[in-house]
Design an enzyme around this catalytic site. Structure first.
Site, mmCIF file in Angstrom:
data_model
loop_
_atom_site.group_PDB
_atom_site.id
_atom_site.type_symbol
_atom_site.label_atom_id
_atom_site.label_comp_id
_atom_site.label_asym_id
_atom_site.label_seq_id
_atom_site.Cartn_x
_atom_site.Cartn_y
_atom_site.Cartn_z
ATOM 1 N N ARG A 53 7.312 0.326 -3.451
ATOM 2 C CA ARG A 53 6.725 1.513 -2.832
ATOM 3 C C ARG A 53 6.302 2.439 -3.961
ATOM 4 O O ARG A 53 6.568 2.210 -5.118
ATOM 5 C CB ARG A 53 7.675 2.215 -1.855
ATOM 6 C CG ARG A 53 9.183 2.241 -2.184
ATOM 7 C CD ARG A 53 9.565 2.951 -3.423
ATOM 8 N NE ARG A 53 9.053 4.310 -3.471
ATOM 9 C CZ ARG A 53 9.011 5.015 -4.588
ATOM 10 N NH1 ARG A 53 9.396 4.492 -5.725
ATOM 11 N NH2 ARG A 53 8.547 6.244 -4.572
ATOM 12 N N GLY A 54 5.525 3.447 -3.543
ATOM 13 C CA GLY A 54 4.947 4.346 -4.537
ATOM 14 C C GLY A 54 3.485 3.995 -4.700
ATOM 15 O O GLY A 54 3.152 2.827 -4.911
ATOM 16 N N ALA A 55 2.606 4.973 -4.612
ATOM 17 C CA ALA A 55 1.176 4.680 -4.519
ATOM 18 C C ALA A 55 0.664 3.710 -5.586
ATOM 19 O O ALA A 55 0.158 2.629 -5.256
ATOM 20 C CB ALA A 55 0.387 5.993 -4.524
ATOM 21 N N ARG A 96 0.253 -0.256 4.731
ATOM 22 C CA ARG A 96 0.584 1.176 4.760
ATOM 23 C C ARG A 96 -0.722 1.960 4.601
ATOM 24 O O ARG A 96 -1.550 1.620 3.765
ATOM 25 C CB ARG A 96 1.560 1.551 3.631
ATOM 26 C CG ARG A 96 2.916 0.864 3.751
ATOM 27 C CD ARG A 96 3.907 1.389 2.722
ATOM 28 N NE ARG A 96 4.358 2.757 3.072
ATOM 29 C CZ ARG A 96 5.098 3.503 2.258
ATOM 30 N NH1 ARG A 96 5.403 3.058 1.052
ATOM 31 N NH2 ARG A 96 5.496 4.709 2.640
ATOM 32 N N GLN A 205 14.414 8.615 -1.553
ATOM 33 C CA GLN A 205 13.909 8.082 -2.823
ATOM 34 C C GLN A 205 14.393 8.919 -4.014
ATOM 35 O O GLN A 205 14.578 8.410 -5.115
ATOM 36 C CB GLN A 205 12.369 8.049 -2.831
ATOM 37 C CG GLN A 205 11.734 7.040 -1.890
ATOM 38 C CD GLN A 205 11.393 7.616 -0.540
ATOM 39 O OE1 GLN A 205 12.112 8.478 -0.021
ATOM 40 N NE2 GLN A 205 10.296 7.155 0.057
ATOM 41 N N ASP A 246 -0.052 10.468 -3.114
ATOM 42 C CA ASP A 246 -0.460 9.207 -2.482
ATOM 43 C C ASP A 246 -1.947 9.174 -2.190
ATOM 44 O O ASP A 246 -2.545 8.095 -2.124
ATOM 45 C CB ASP A 246 0.360 8.984 -1.202
ATOM 46 C CG ASP A 246 1.808 8.703 -1.549
ATOM 47 O OD1 ASP A 246 2.570 9.674 -1.768
ATOM 48 O OD2 ASP A 246 2.160 7.511 -1.649
ATOM 49 N N LYS A 257 4.882 12.658 -0.375
ATOM 50 C CA LYS A 257 6.039 12.477 0.498
ATOM 51 C C LYS A 257 6.345 13.701 1.353
ATOM 52 O O LYS A 257 6.284 14.832 0.855
ATOM 53 C CB LYS A 257 7.252 12.135 -0.373
ATOM 54 C CG LYS A 257 8.512 11.817 0.366
ATOM 55 C CD LYS A 257 8.337 10.744 1.452
ATOM 56 C CE LYS A 257 7.655 9.519 0.921
ATOM 57 N NZ LYS A 257 7.234 8.574 1.950
HETATM 58 C C1 LIG Z 1 3.587 7.821 -8.123
HETATM 59 S S1 LIG Z 1 3.133 8.124 -6.503
HETATM 60 C C2 LIG Z 1 4.644 7.977 -5.660
HETATM 61 C C3 LIG Z 1 4.592 8.579 -4.293
HETATM 62 O O1 LIG Z 1 4.760 7.555 -3.289
HETATM 63 C C4 LIG Z 1 5.932 7.870 -2.567
HETATM 64 O O2 LIG Z 1 5.889 7.474 -1.235
HETATM 65 P P1 LIG Z 1 6.679 6.119 -0.764
HETATM 66 O O3 LIG Z 1 8.009 6.129 -1.452
HETATM 67 O O4 LIG Z 1 6.764 6.267 0.750
HETATM 68 O O5 LIG Z 1 5.780 4.987 -1.182
HETATM 69 C C5 LIG Z 1 6.014 9.371 -2.677
HETATM 70 O O6 LIG Z 1 5.054 10.007 -1.858
HETATM 71 C C6 LIG Z 1 5.709 9.552 -4.128
HETATM 72 O O7 LIG Z 1 5.356 10.821 -4.558
#
Ligand SMILES: CSC[C@H]1O[C@H](OP(=O)(O)O)[C@H](O)[C@@H]1O
Length: 355
Positions: A53-55, A96, A205, A246, A257
């Site tokens: 996860r993470g953009a 997603r 997270q 994101d 987030k």
């Molecule tokens: C480096 S961008 C990471 C960004 O993505 C996370 O969302 P998720 O854990 O649901 O994929 C979160 O918004 C982070 O800031």
């Protein structure tokens, strides 16, 4: 693009000869487990279930998902291969909806497949090389973001206390991180006292991933419940906020987030600089404002269950948006690999600089 910093040792998406190895982020911090991904369908599931996860990390994972999918093709004709690749892309796109890096990476991989004279084998090899380039570039981008971020952090005689939300670290990228890339650069420069990490319900997270990354590298970190950020700002405990993103609209409105918007409002109220750290691949050049950003809604179980315990009675309704949109007026600067832009200058800045 300065690439000088030590990139550390956390790489969530790694090609391992005939498969992708993911750090299973749903197992951290208790277990550090690598999960082998051998098919495009497995990669789609890994993205959807947030094993990765993470953009930017989602984009890199999708790129390798396209590589795996390309290798699954059993025909011998180019048209059939490209049609098959479009089906793989469609499956990955549906994982997603918010992180634009997913779609950016898939489109870049589809573009790499448009080589009229290449054999299928050559195309498959070129797709692998393209995915590896995306991953390598992302680490370099994060290092440049870290350096550029360092240049705009408050110049204080004391070391800085930075607050972040969720995890925008090495685990959310190909390595080094965006918001945590700025943290790493400040730490390496001797300018950081500590990180204040929001736990970031419901998936935690911050508690599970950001805290883990900081502890791995000896960066002092204080975990906060999501209700505490404004209080800490009011008490003068925070010098600046740095978060990831994101999807960023051309006017600078930023999806990140859930809870980021609340942190930005509190920072504004206390005149604390609020920075978004993100690569150009997170900027959606097709949308003018944040109103157009699709917000993912996830299963209510993420809210009503903590660990193995249900925390609510039956008969409760739920709303579980995974992201919110911070309007540009609350953002002090958008830190990219090409420089730091005020939201109002973003569209022209990236257009002019990117060429
Ligand atoms: C480096 S961008 C990471 C960004 O993505 C996370 O969302 P998720 O854990 O649901 O994929 C979160 O918004 C982070 O800031």
């Amino acid at each position: 693009m300065a690439v000088t910093a030590n990139v550390g040792s956390i790489f969530p998406v790694v090609w391992a000869g005939d498969r992708v190895q993911l750090i299973d982020q749903t197992r951290l911090p208790e277990q550090y487990e690598l999960k082998d991904i051998t098919t495009a369908a497995e990669m789609a599931t890994a993205i959807r279930t947030m094993i990765v996860r993470g953009a930017p990390a989602i984009g890199v994972a999708a790129a390798f998902g396209m590589v795996l999918g390309a290798r699954e093709y059993r025909g011998s004709d180019r048209e059939g291969f490209l049609a098959h690749l479009e089906n793989v892309a469609s499956e990955l796109r549906q994982t997603r909806p918010t992180a634009v890096n997913l779609f950016w990476a898939i489109d870049r991989m589809l573009g790499a497949a448009q080589q009229p004279t290449a054999t299928l084998e050559e195309l498959q090899q070129h797709l692998l090389e393209t995915a590896q380039t995306i991953a390598r570039e992302d680490v370099q981008t994060c290092q440049a973001i870290g350096e550029n971020g360092l240049s705009v952090l408050p110049k204080t005689p004391e070391k800085l206390r930075l607050l972040t939300h969720c995890n925008a670290g090495a685990l959310a990228t190909a390595g080094y991180g965006t918001a945590l890339g700025v943290v790493r650069a400040a730490w390496a420069a001797g300018r950081l006292e500590r990180v204040y990490a929001d736990e970031t319900r419901p998936r935690l997270q911050g508690a599970k991933l950001t805290a883990w990354e900081c502890v791995q590298e000896g960066i002092p970190v204080t975990l906060l419940a999501d209700t505490m950020a404004a209080h800490c700002m009011q008490r003068g405990m925070i010098d600046a906020v740095v978060v990831g993103a994101d999807r960023i609209a051309l006017n600078g409105d930023t999806a990140n987030k859930i809870g980021t918007y609340s942190v930005a409002l509190a920072a504004k109220a206390h005149n604390i600089p609020f920075f978004v750290a993100a690569p150009l691949s997170t900027i959606d050049r097709k949308i003018a404002t944040g109103a157009e950003i699709p917000i993912e809604e996830r299963h209510p179980q993420e809210i009503y269950q903590v660990g193995f315990s249900r925390i609510t009675p039956a008969g409760v309704d739920f709303y579980n948006p995974a992201f919110d949109v911070t309007p540009a007026y609350l953002i002090s600067g958008i830190i990219t690999e090409l420089g730091v832009f005020a939201p109002a200058d973003l569209a022209q800045g990236i257009g002019a600089v990117a060429g």
